[in-house]
Scaffold this active site. Structure first.
Site, PDB file in Angstrom:
ATOM      1  N   MET A   1       0.835  -1.210   0.000  1.00 60.41           N
ATOM      2  CA  MET A   1       0.000   0.000   0.000  1.00 60.41           C
ATOM      3  C   MET A   1       0.869   1.259   0.000  1.00 60.41           C
ATOM      4  O   MET A   1       0.698   2.159  -0.831  1.00 60.41           O
ATOM      5  CB  MET A   1      -0.927  -0.025   1.214  1.00 60.41           C
ATOM      6  CG  MET A   1      -1.866   1.149   1.314  1.00 60.41           C
ATOM      7  SD  MET A   1      -1.139   2.541   2.185  1.00 60.41           S
ATOM      8  CE  MET A   1      -1.500   2.108   3.903  1.00 60.41           C
TER       9      MET A   1
ATOM     10  N   TYR B   1       2.617   1.894  -3.419  1.00 57.03           N
ATOM     11  CA  TYR B   1       1.793   2.429  -4.507  1.00 57.03           C
ATOM     12  C   TYR B   1       1.205   3.798  -4.166  1.00 57.03           C
ATOM     13  O   TYR B   1       0.812   4.545  -5.065  1.00 57.03           O
ATOM     14  CB  TYR B   1       0.716   1.421  -4.917  1.00 57.03           C
ATOM     15  CG  TYR B   1       1.328   0.320  -5.740  1.00 57.03           C
ATOM     16  CD1 TYR B   1       1.792   0.575  -7.032  1.00 57.03           C
ATOM     17  CD2 TYR B   1       1.504  -0.957  -5.213  1.00 57.03           C
ATOM     18  CE1 TYR B   1       2.409  -0.418  -7.775  1.00 57.03           C
ATOM     19  CE2 TYR B   1       2.112  -1.958  -5.958  1.00 57.03           C
ATOM     20  CZ  TYR B   1       2.566  -1.672  -7.240  1.00 57.03           C
ATOM     21  OH  TYR B   1       3.187  -2.654  -7.979  1.00 57.03           O
ATOM     22  N   GLU B   2       1.164   4.158  -2.894  1.00 55.71           N
ATOM     23  CA  GLU B   2       0.716   5.497  -2.538  1.00 55.71           C
ATOM     24  C   GLU B   2       1.824   6.532  -2.718  1.00 55.71           C
ATOM     25  O   GLU B   2       1.583   7.616  -3.230  1.00 55.71           O
ATOM     26  CB  GLU B   2       0.212   5.520  -1.090  1.00 55.71           C
ATOM     27  CG  GLU B   2      -1.116   4.797  -0.881  1.00 55.71           C
ATOM     28  CD  GLU B   2      -2.290   5.464  -1.602  1.00 55.71           C
ATOM     29  OE1 GLU B   2      -2.238   6.679  -1.816  1.00 55.71           O
ATOM     30  OE2 GLU B   2      -3.260   4.755  -1.946  1.00 55.71           O
ATOM     31  N   SER B   3       3.050   6.220  -2.263  1.00 52.19           N
ATOM     32  CA  SER B   3       4.089   7.264  -2.185  1.00 52.19           C
ATOM     33  C   SER B   3       5.450   6.843  -2.705  1.00 52.19           C
ATOM     34  O   SER B   3       6.376   7.654  -2.693  1.00 52.19           O
ATOM     35  CB  SER B   3       4.271   7.673  -0.723  1.00 52.19           C
ATOM     36  OG  SER B   3       4.858   6.587  -0.001  1.00 52.19           O
TER      37      SER B   3
ATOM     38  N   GLY C   1      -4.252   2.966  -3.815  1.00 53.14           N
ATOM     39  CA  GLY C   1      -3.043   2.208  -4.121  1.00 53.14           C
ATOM     40  C   GLY C   1      -3.201   0.754  -3.701  1.00 53.14           C
ATOM     41  O   GLY C   1      -2.735  -0.161  -4.379  1.00 53.14           O
TER      42      GLY C   1
END
Ligand SMILES: *[C@@H]1O[C@H](CO)[C@@H](O)[C@H](O)[C@H]1NC(C)=O
Ligand SMILES: *[C@@H]1O[C@H](CO)[C@@H](O)[C@H](O)[C@H]1NC(C)=O
Length: 147
Positions: free
Chosen positions: A50, A53-55, A128
């Protein structure tokens, strides 16, 4: 001498406010120590996937959303509900200033992410996660990490 002290002070200040890009296993270690392993039924690899894919594990990342809110830090925590930016009225449910989510210290990000994950959608609150991680075999995220 005075100059050196001043320099030391500035370096210290900068490292406190500056963000950083975590290594995969380094982040796994921090998340584990903070108790995320198994939290709300999610193994550590779920949280790593997670965050990636977020940051891309970048704590400095701020994204401006179409509704005028911002998404902040390693978990891209959004200002509409969760953190405050003093610009709009927000519930600020995590009782934190959004810019505090951008530093290399992510304890506060983790505490806030735990609150978000307590919601009915769990990790599904993160796009994400739902688009790239949910329902997949995520064991490679912990490959070669010594935890
Ligand atoms: C991390 O994000 C910041 C802010 O968007 C950016 O300036 C920086 O280049 C990023 N670092 C990496 C390694 O991508
Ligand atoms: C997930 O993938 C790993 C190798 O990448 C494999 O060893 C493991 O058996 C897989 N698990 C499941 C449940 O398919």
């Amino acid at each position: 001498m005075k100059f050196l002290l001043l320099l030391q002070f500035l370096v210290c200040l900068a490292s406190r406010v500056a963000g950083k890009v975590y290594g995969r296993c380094e982040l796994a270690q921090v998340l584990k120590e903070a108790g995320l392993e198994g939290y709300r039924g999610h193994p550590l690899a779920d949280w790593l996937c997670m965050a990636f894919y977020e940051s891309r594990f970048n704590t400095s990342l701020v994204q401006h959303e179409f509704d005028g809110s911002t998404s902040n830090g390693i978990f891209q925590i959004n200002s509409r509900l969760w953190c405050g930016d003093y610009k709009h009225f927000q519930p600020n449910k995590c009782q934190i200033h959004c810019s505090d989510l951008l530093t290399s210290s992510i304890r506060d990000d983790i505490v806030c992410a735990m609150r978000i994950a307590q919601g009915p959608r769990g990790l599904g609150a993160w796009m994400g996660w739902s688009e790239h991680c949910a329902g997949r075999n995520l064991t490679i995220w912990l490959d070669d990490c010594e935890l």
